[in-house]
Design an enzyme around this catalytic site. Structure first.
Site, PDB file in Angstrom:
ATOM      1  N   HIS A 155       0.833  -1.088   0.086  1.00  0.00           N
ATOM      2  CA  HIS A 155       0.001   0.002  -0.002  1.00  0.00           C
ATOM      3  C   HIS A 155       0.864   1.314  -0.121  1.00  0.00           C
ATOM      4  O   HIS A 155       0.494   2.205  -0.670  1.00  0.00           O
ATOM      5  CB  HIS A 155      -1.032  -0.056   1.295  1.00  0.00           C
ATOM      6  CG  HIS A 155      -1.752  -1.273   1.322  1.00  0.00           C
ATOM      7  ND1 HIS A 155      -2.053  -1.972   2.200  1.00  0.00           N
ATOM      8  CD2 HIS A 155      -3.179  -1.100   0.643  1.00  0.00           C
ATOM      9  CE1 HIS A 155      -2.917  -2.894   2.242  1.00  0.00           C
ATOM     10  NE2 HIS A 155      -3.629  -2.308   1.071  1.00  0.00           N
TER      11      HIS A 155
ATOM     12  N   GLN B 282     -17.924  -6.244  -1.549  1.00  0.00           N
ATOM     13  CA  GLN B 282     -16.894  -7.205  -2.459  1.00  0.00           C
ATOM     14  C   GLN B 282     -16.659  -8.658  -1.782  1.00  0.00           C
ATOM     15  O   GLN B 282     -15.902  -9.135  -2.332  1.00  0.00           O
ATOM     16  CB  GLN B 282     -15.799  -6.214  -2.968  1.00  0.00           C
ATOM     17  CG  GLN B 282     -14.984  -5.936  -1.627  1.00  0.00           C
ATOM     18  CD  GLN B 282     -13.761  -4.957  -2.080  1.00  0.00           C
ATOM     19  OE1 GLN B 282     -13.889  -3.589  -2.323  1.00  0.00           O
ATOM     20  NE2 GLN B 282     -12.503  -5.646  -2.350  1.00  0.00           N
TER      21      GLN B 282
ATOM     22  N   GLY C 290      -2.461  -1.571  -6.948  1.00  0.00           N
ATOM     23  CA  GLY C 290      -1.491  -2.612  -7.185  1.00  0.00           C
ATOM     24  C   GLY C 290      -1.522  -3.641  -8.305  1.00  0.00           C
ATOM     25  O   GLY C 290      -2.878  -4.105  -8.563  1.00  0.00           O
ATOM     26  N   GLU C 291      -0.618  -3.788  -9.107  1.00  0.00           N
ATOM     27  CA  GLU C 291      -0.684  -5.076  -9.986  1.00  0.00           C
ATOM     28  C   GLU C 291      -0.909  -6.430  -9.352  1.00  0.00           C
ATOM     29  O   GLU C 291      -1.292  -7.295 -10.093  1.00  0.00           O
ATOM     30  CB  GLU C 291       0.621  -4.986 -10.977  1.00  0.00           C
ATOM     31  CG  GLU C 291       0.715  -4.029 -11.909  1.00  0.00           C
ATOM     32  CD  GLU C 291       1.829  -3.945 -12.681  1.00  0.00           C
ATOM     33  OE1 GLU C 291       2.640  -4.803 -12.450  1.00  0.00           O
ATOM     34  OE2 GLU C 291       1.677  -3.048 -13.745  1.00  0.00           O
TER      35      GLU C 291
ATOM     36  N   SER D 194       0.292  -9.183   0.984  1.00  0.00           N
ATOM     37  CA  SER D 194      -1.073  -9.102   1.075  1.00  0.00           C
ATOM     38  C   SER D 194      -1.582  -9.011   2.382  1.00  0.00           C
ATOM     39  O   SER D 194      -0.870  -9.753   3.409  1.00  0.00           O
ATOM     40  CB  SER D 194      -1.661 -10.617   0.446  1.00  0.00           C
ATOM     41  OG  SER D 194      -2.840 -10.499   0.784  1.00  0.00           O
TER      42      SER D 194
HETATM   43  O1  PAF Z   1      -7.622  -3.633  -3.546  1.00  0.00           O
HETATM   44  C1  PAF Z   1      -8.518  -3.091  -2.639  1.00  0.00           C
HETATM   45  O2  PAF Z   1      -8.150  -3.354  -1.248  1.00  0.00           O
HETATM   46  C2  PAF Z   1     -10.079  -2.993  -2.909  1.00  0.00           C
HETATM   47  O3  PAF Z   1     -10.271  -4.042  -3.736  1.00  0.00           O
HETATM   48  C3  PAF Z   1     -10.159  -1.663  -3.120  1.00  0.00           C
HETATM   49  C4  PAF Z   1      -9.809  -1.296  -4.451  1.00  0.00           C
HETATM   50  C5  PAF Z   1      -9.639  -0.659  -1.986  1.00  0.00           C
HETATM   51  C6  PAF Z   1     -11.828  -1.381  -3.341  1.00  0.00           C
HETATM   52  O4  PAF Z   1     -12.415  -1.677  -2.079  1.00  0.00           O
END
Ligand code: PAF
Length: 286
Positions: free
Chosen positions: A42, A66, A152-153, A190
């Site tokens: 990040h 999500q 990020g890729e 991750s």
């Molecule tokens: O990659 C993530 O952490 C999430 O999918 C994001 C892009 C912040 C959307 O909630």
């Protein structure tokens, strides 16, 4: 509203007010969307934003839309104080940390769905996941209206889904991809790596090793893509993974490839114990 020396906006109105002031001074604004549980990956997004923008906004929002019903939404690691401290060290100007009610007020009824690119791979194994991502990211882009947003890729398919969505909806924000940050042994950083047991953590770098071995084998014998993907899947099982997929796809739109005649991406997802890891690498034609 400063929280331990970093400005935090909890509402869309407060976010817009801060960004409008910077825009009024012709300052470029970069947005780094996150779900917290921050790591060096990040912070690489924050650094990339700083290289191109005078002001950096980071969002901190664990997006319920999500996560599937059997996924880890409630268990997802959350430590806002630690995340704010990391953002402060990274020189973030403003953190946007809305509540679920601020993002999805009563009556919220819109879903953004990206066809094609979002259907295969992660889309097939995590139904609804990219709808949740595209919905929250389109909202974040429209709420902040930055010049650029950074992804990020490591989540390569997510990057392409977001890029497609921004193009299709004419959202005037550049979508920038940032290379994956890895541990010295190759494991992609991750937030979910914290779930790995010490034994699983020893095995986890094999995912990246198999990606590299498979890419090398495909490069050496481009006529045997399917055979080499099968060997890669077998190697993952041998190492202790339960793979969801290992696939070679067009790097631009993730369409299937039967010949390595243009830039490709080798992508994988696999369970290690109860932790699902994903990773990918570029594969170039010779
Ligand atoms: O990659 C993530 O952490 C999430 O999918 C994001 C892009 C912040 C959307 O909630």
């Amino acid at each position: 509203m400063p929280t331990r020396d970093i400005a935090v906006a909890r509402t869309v109105a407060a976010l817009r007010e801060a960004v409008a002031a910077w825009r009024g001074r012709q300052e470029r604004v970069g947005l780094v969307p996150t779900m917290g549980a921050l790591h060096r990956g990040h912070l690489a997004l924050v650094e990339a934003a700083h290289r191109q923008c005078q002001r950096v906004v980071a969002s901190l929002f664990v997006n319920p839309k999500q996560f599937g019903p059997r996924e880890d939404f409630t268990a997802y690691p959350r430590d806002e104080a630690a995340d704010l401290a990391k953002f402060r060290q990274g020189g973030v100007d403003l953190v946007f940390a809305p509540t679920v009610a601020e993002m999805y007020p009563g009556g919220f009824a819109t879903t953004v769905q990206v066809g094609g690119i979002g259907d295969a791979l992660e889309g097939a194994h995590r139904p609804g996941h990219f709808d949740g991502v595209a919905t929250v990211v389109s909202k974040l882009l429209l709420q902040c209206l930055p010049d650029a947003a950074y992804f990020g890729e490591k989540d390569y398919q997510q990057l392409l889904v977001v890029r497609r969505m921004a193009r299709d909806l004419d959202i005037p924000v550049r979508i920038e991809g940032v290379p994956t940050v890895r541990e010295p042994d190759g494991l992609a950083l991750s937030s979910r790596n914290v779930y790995l047991s010490p034994e699983e953590r020893q095995v986890a770098p094999s995912l990246y090793r198999v990606l590299n071995d498979t890419a090398a084998a495909i490069g050496a014998a481009p006529a045997s893509i399917a055979t080499n993907l099968d060997k890669g899947l077998a190697a993952l099982r041998q190492a202790g993974f339960v793979p969801d997929y290992l696939e070679l796809r067009d790097a631009a739109d993730l369409s299937p490839m039967s010949a390595l005649d243009h830039p490709a991406r080798l992508l994988t997802a696999a369970l290690l114990g109860r932790t699902r890891l994903i990773d990918n690498i570029p594969v170039m034609p010779r």
